[in-house]
Write a protein that holds these residues in place. Structure first.
Motif, short mmCIF file in Angstrom:
data_model
loop_
_atom_site.label_atom_id
_atom_site.label_comp_id
_atom_site.label_asym_id
_atom_site.label_seq_id
_atom_site.Cartn_x
_atom_site.Cartn_y
_atom_site.Cartn_z
N ASN A 135 0.80 -1.22 0.00
CA ASN A 135 0.00 0.00 0.00
C ASN A 135 0.84 1.28 0.00
O ASN A 135 0.33 2.34 -0.35
CB ASN A 135 -0.95 0.01 1.20
N THR A 136 2.08 1.16 0.42
CA THR A 136 2.92 2.36 0.52
C THR A 136 3.97 2.43 -0.60
O THR A 136 4.99 3.09 -0.45
CB THR A 136 3.62 2.42 1.89
N TRP A 137 3.73 1.75 -1.72
CA TRP A 137 4.73 1.69 -2.77
C TRP A 137 5.14 3.08 -3.28
O TRP A 137 6.32 3.34 -3.51
CB TRP A 137 4.24 0.83 -3.94
N ALA A 138 4.14 3.99 -3.40
CA ALA A 138 4.46 5.33 -3.90
C ALA A 138 5.31 6.10 -2.90
O ALA A 138 6.25 6.82 -3.28
CB ALA A 138 3.18 6.08 -4.22
N ARG A 139 4.98 5.95 -1.62
CA ARG A 139 5.75 6.64 -0.58
C ARG A 139 7.18 6.11 -0.50
O ARG A 139 8.12 6.85 -0.27
CB ARG A 139 5.05 6.47 0.77
N ILE A 140 7.32 4.80 -0.70
CA ILE A 140 8.65 4.19 -0.71
C ILE A 140 9.51 4.82 -1.81
O ILE A 140 10.67 5.18 -1.58
CB ILE A 140 8.54 2.66 -0.92
N ASN A 141 8.94 4.99 -2.98
CA ASN A 141 9.68 5.59 -4.09
C ASN A 141 10.03 7.04 -3.83
O ASN A 141 11.15 7.49 -4.08
CB ASN A 141 8.88 5.48 -5.39
N SER A 142 9.05 7.80 -3.30
CA SER A 142 9.29 9.23 -3.08
C SER A 142 10.29 9.46 -1.95
O SER A 142 10.91 10.53 -1.88
CB SER A 142 7.97 9.95 -2.78
N ASN A 143 10.44 8.47 -1.07
CA ASN A 143 11.41 8.58 0.04
C ASN A 143 12.73 7.88 -0.28
O ASN A 143 13.54 7.65 0.63
CB ASN A 143 10.81 8.01 1.33
N ASP A 186 11.71 3.86 4.09
CA ASP A 186 10.36 3.81 4.65
C ASP A 186 10.21 2.52 5.43
O ASP A 186 10.98 1.57 5.23
CB ASP A 186 9.32 3.88 3.52
#
Length: 203
Positions: A185-193, A197
């Protein structure tokens, strides 16, 4: 409302057991008649409700707190409507479900229609997938905390009941999912960070 819970290292836990824990893969035992009103069972039920509300989720089965007994608790509070867009709330057939606690529940499918919707699990933290569930079910059992001994559920509430009943039989939603839809669910946040994460397992 969130409830502060001290960590526990023995069941019933204040946290959700995670996939890999053997308690999630066994068929839970029925609660015997002589134990129904015992302090032990009432304490487990109380703990389940506290954890359910502390984590702001919609369902919990006793095995998820490390207890291999056939007890489930469900609740979809009106305030949770704010967590979804009106379109998603309508499309997923969500509705308020008052706190419902059953001991030794049984489930009956009362309609042929199925819906495939995204589903997650507090025991598989950080992931979700699309799962087909029946649209209408009837849950019967020993109702606790004012719960009637029979409840007919539709839409998302029926999905919650089927999900929690699966837990009592050692089944996790990943056993029923569309494999190609399984995501973090946090794939986009992982990329942006930049990959920095974490998935947390406490509140």
């Amino acid at each position: 409302m969130s409830v502060d819970l001290e960590p526990r290292t023995a069941p019933p836990y204040n946290h959700f057991t995670q996939i890999g824990d053997p308690v999630l893969r066994i068929r839970s035992d029925e609660v015997s008649p002589e134990r129904l009103d015992s302090k032990e069972i009432l304490g487990i039920v109380d703990q389940m409700v506290k954890v359910l509300r502390h984590y702001d989720c919609v369902g919990v089965a006793a095995p998820q707190l490390g207890v291999p007994l056939r007890i489930i608790a469900m609740e979809f509070r009106e305030e949770k409507r704010e967590q979804f867009t009106p379109e998603v709330y309508l499309q997923r057939k969500m509705s308020t479900l008052p706190l419902s606690v059953f001991i030794n529940p049984k489930i009956e499918i009362i309609g042929d229609m199925q819906h495939t919707q995204p589903e997650g699990c507090m025991s598989v933290r950080g992931f979700s997938a699309r799962v087909a569930r029946y649209d209408r079910v009837r849950v019967t059992g020993i109702g606790m905390l004012g719960t009637p001994d029979e409840l007919e559920l539709v839409g998302w509430s029926a999905r919650i009941a089927q999900h929690e009943m699966d837990h009592l039989n050692g089944i996790i939603y990943i056993d029923r999912m569309d494999v190609s839809s399984f995501i973090c669910n946090t794939w986009a946040r992982i990329n942006s960070n930049g990959g920095r994460d974490v998935i947390t397992f406490d509140k």
